[in-house]
Design a protein around this motif. Sequence first.
Motif, mmCIF file in Angstrom:
data_model
loop_
_atom_site.group_PDB
_atom_site.id
_atom_site.type_symbol
_atom_site.label_atom_id
_atom_site.label_comp_id
_atom_site.label_asym_id
_atom_site.label_seq_id
_atom_site.Cartn_x
_atom_site.Cartn_y
_atom_site.Cartn_z
ATOM 1 N N UNK A 652 0.771 -1.088 0.010
ATOM 2 C CA UNK A 652 -0.140 0.082 0.199
ATOM 3 C C UNK A 652 0.829 1.150 0.045
ATOM 4 N N UNK A 653 1.964 1.253 0.759
ATOM 5 C CA UNK A 653 2.845 2.580 0.740
ATOM 6 C C UNK A 653 3.262 2.428 -0.690
ATOM 7 N N UNK A 654 3.866 1.486 -1.312
ATOM 8 C CA UNK A 654 4.162 1.720 -2.534
ATOM 9 C C UNK A 654 3.199 2.469 -3.570
ATOM 10 N N UNK A 655 2.297 1.812 -3.608
ATOM 11 C CA UNK A 655 0.874 2.172 -4.319
ATOM 12 C C UNK A 655 0.670 3.876 -3.924
ATOM 13 N N UNK A 656 0.689 4.124 -2.662
ATOM 14 C CA UNK A 656 0.419 5.478 -2.457
ATOM 15 C C UNK A 656 1.492 6.529 -2.907
ATOM 16 N N UNK A 657 2.698 5.979 -2.660
ATOM 17 C CA UNK A 657 3.759 6.761 -3.235
ATOM 18 C C UNK A 657 3.605 7.049 -4.683
ATOM 19 N N UNK A 658 3.564 5.811 -5.613
ATOM 20 C CA UNK A 658 3.401 6.081 -6.970
ATOM 21 C C UNK A 658 2.137 7.059 -7.440
ATOM 22 N N UNK A 659 1.182 6.932 -6.639
ATOM 23 C CA UNK A 659 -0.083 7.789 -6.924
ATOM 24 C C UNK A 659 0.412 9.080 -6.600
ATOM 25 N N UNK A 660 1.230 9.483 -5.622
ATOM 26 C CA UNK A 660 1.574 10.849 -5.038
ATOM 27 C C UNK A 660 2.390 11.448 -6.135
ATOM 28 N N UNK A 661 3.348 10.665 -6.636
ATOM 29 C CA UNK A 661 4.261 11.066 -7.819
ATOM 30 C C UNK A 661 3.303 11.335 -8.916
ATOM 31 N N UNK A 662 2.503 10.519 -9.546
ATOM 32 C CA UNK A 662 1.756 10.813 -10.595
ATOM 33 C C UNK A 662 0.988 12.023 -10.477
ATOM 34 N N UNK A 663 0.460 12.131 -9.301
ATOM 35 C CA UNK A 663 -0.439 13.337 -9.116
ATOM 36 C C UNK A 663 0.407 14.777 -9.273
ATOM 37 N N UNK A 664 1.522 14.796 -8.483
ATOM 38 C CA UNK A 664 2.516 15.863 -8.524
ATOM 39 C C UNK A 664 2.731 16.135 -9.977
ATOM 40 N N UNK A 665 3.314 15.085 -10.711
ATOM 41 C CA UNK A 665 3.693 15.259 -11.935
ATOM 42 C C UNK A 665 2.560 15.945 -12.972
ATOM 43 N N UNK A 666 1.331 15.400 -12.728
ATOM 44 C CA UNK A 666 0.041 15.696 -13.472
ATOM 45 C C UNK A 666 -0.086 17.314 -13.030
ATOM 46 N N UNK A 667 -0.043 17.527 -11.857
ATOM 47 C CA UNK A 667 -0.329 18.964 -11.542
ATOM 48 C C UNK A 667 0.537 20.086 -12.200
ATOM 49 N N UNK A 668 2.180 19.442 -12.179
ATOM 50 C CA UNK A 668 2.962 20.328 -12.688
ATOM 51 C C UNK A 668 2.606 20.437 -14.401
ATOM 52 N N UNK A 669 2.326 19.528 -14.844
ATOM 53 C CA UNK A 669 1.778 19.536 -16.493
ATOM 54 C C UNK A 669 0.649 20.647 -16.547
ATOM 55 N N UNK A 670 -0.176 20.451 -15.937
ATOM 56 C CA UNK A 670 -1.478 21.085 -15.835
ATOM 57 C C UNK A 670 -1.176 22.587 -15.601
#
Length: 905
Positions: A652-670
């Motif tokens: 679960x920690x790994x999944x949360x980490x990857x989700x967080x990374x993807x959200x931050x990268x998506x927010x930067x692109x937006x």
Amino acid sequence: MRPVRIELEGFGPYRKRQVVDLEGADLFVITGPTGSGKTTLLDAITFALYGRVHRLGSRRIEEMRHPEVERMWVSLTFQVDGRVYRVEREVGRRREVRVAEHLGERWQIWDVRGRNLEGSLERILGMDYDTFVRTVLLPQGEFDRFLRRDKGSERRKILDHLFGLDVLQDMRTKASERKGNLESRIAALEAELESLKEATPEALEQVRNRMGQVKKALEAKTSELKKVQDVRDHFRALLALYGEKARLQEELSRLMEAEPALLGDKERAELSQRARELVDLLAEKEKAEALLKELKEADAQLEEERDALARELDLAELERLEGLWAQRAYLRSLHDLLGKAGEKPALHPEASPWEEEDEAALREVLEELPRMEKARELKEKLVRQEKELSEVEAGLQQTRMALVQTLQAEVEELEERLGHLERHLGELGVARFRHLLRPGEPCPLCLTPVQALPPALEEGKEKELEGERKQVERQLARKRVELERLLTLVGQEVPPAKVGVVAALEKEETRLARQADELRVAVGSLKKALADLEVEDLDLEEEFRRLGQEKHRLALSLAHHLAQVLGGKNLKDFMTWLEERLRHLRGQKKRLEELEEGRRELREELGLVLARLEEKVRALEQAWKDNPDLPRDGKALRALLLDEAEEKRALEDWEKHRDHVLRVEGALESLEARLQELAPLPETPPTQEDLEALEKRLEDLSQEIGELSQELGELRGELVNLEGEVKRRVGLEEDLRERRRQFRIWEALTSDLQQRAFPEWLHRRLQRALLVRANEILHQLSSGRYSLRVREESGLEYEVYDAWTGVHRSAHTLSGGESFLASLALALALSEELARRKLEAFFLDEGFGTLDGETLEVVAQALEGLGRQNRMIGVITHVESLAQRFPMRLRVRKGRGESVVEWVD
């Protein structure tokens, strides 16, 4: 208005209801004694229409009620412009008015009350009460005075009264009041206009120009404000986006630093998951092998128990006993049937085999035997009863013959005694006339000479003998009736015999007759009972013997059959044994079926367990094949396992980490895309100082716009007020002009009324119109001889021009007939003028007694001429010669306390 029907009751002298039908009455006369009620008929018309009477008005109307009644009632049906109406008016305990209009075949009652109803009536008639009594009920006497009046002022007063010109004085007062009101209104208007002198179109134009300037300045400031707001909003958005971008980049850097440790935990958790899958498959395989062993052992035990039970169970016996159990009710019925036949179950080798149809035969025999027995008893009793009846009937016949002989002797004795009494009474009858008989003279009854006088009549002897004779007659009649009855019953000649005692014979005859009747009834009942048994054609003894033999044969067969079935037991013990044995056998069979079902289910479960075991073996082999890096030893596999909670947390920690990374990268692109949307971007990012400067400029512009908006609002209010004042000023000026125009008119009218110019003009106009119409009528009435004119210079003095002589004469020189014609012409002209249309009816209530014959002729001709003009003319007169000239006469007869009205030929 034309009356059609008058009905009145309790009105004036008319105590009872009177009906006057005026349909088709164009010219008629009303006659009758003085005070009989002729004028009351005309009063009924005005009372019905207006609730008033010309002589009394409306307040004293109660005086018209007949003194002997509590209620007076008038109904008037009339026609106006082709429409028919009916008005009813009643005065008594209550006052009531009803009006209805005739529509087709029915009367439609008005839903109107009070003053509205009176007003509606006046609108239909086209005239009020005053106009009606001046046009329909012509005041002839008043016009005669008017025509002959000496002073012009009095004549003018009458004319003003008749035309209603006496209201001109009220008009002068009202005109003066109106003039004063207009003067006050004009002064008020002038004062109000003085207060509005500043409200000019020029002032209105100045306010509108200033409003235009303020609007332009407000639009410019508003446009600048919008531009500054846009720049401020652009800078504010850029500042927010640049700040958010820096925060996201810092957060992404922190996530990348923590990723290696989380990745190692995640790989160890995945290895634990793969090892756990193999460990679970190994455990399931071992569990399936143990279960398979248990199921095989249980199947062996079930098979052993089933074989033992199958050897013990006798299915053939079970089937046979089941059949007997199903027929237990039938066995009981056969056992009962055997008991009815008088036998018990027992072996009889000589008995014939029991067949199924033998049951019905035995039951039929058992039913027939009692019937045959009963028939034998009834037949024996019938023979005894018939023999006894024959003996009783013979005795009865002998008794009746003896009684007949005795009665015959008594009848002969009574007849002889009756003859003796009648002869004795005859002799006593002659003795009654003993005082009339003379020896040697003819008898007054039989006319034969009297030989000797009969003995004198003993007192009471004749009455005694007469009573005895009647008693003997009654006894003789009774004996004869009884004798006739007995002769009818005996049916043969009875020779004379010694007389016996009648009472004893009658008693014996009654006893024997009753006994014979009872025996006949008993014999009839026995014969009917035998007929109901239907045994007339049978030999009862033979049939009874045959049935007994058949019963014995069938009973032995059934006893042998039941003894075989019951096996030597009685029925109760057999049924108990049968039930217990069946319960035991059925239990064995059920247990055997349960064992078979258990083995079937057990083998199905064995197949399923074996299939699962094979599936787990294949799955385990495939898992080792898919995970070659994992050991095949169960102990080594278990060493790779982590705690399930630790394993779950690492993944679960790994999944949360990857989700967080993807959200931050998506927010930067937006964020980058949003920055591009705000292009062109400044070379240097805006600062907070730049934003504060823009906010200060916006505050200044908002204040300036507020001040301009306030000024514009004040100018709009001023414009609205000024426009209202200008409009008010224009209206007041127009009103002032109109008031001044009205003032000039009312001032002139007041002057004319005060100087009598207008009344004089109106009077002369009406007078000329009246004379034109009056001369048209007078010309017709006088055959063109007379016409009227007015000498106004002498105070409205009337003159008559005689065309036959060519001379103008004063009205005072007219004869009675000439005066009547002129007055009638004036009356008709005035009536038409007041009614404003040609009248359909009018009535003349005028005395003609002072007119000579020639004048009456002129009047009659005039009235006949009017009657031919499709008008209703009604005249009240006492002059018989005038009344005879009318084609129809309505006569009023005066009686004691009441009057009656009727049409006469």
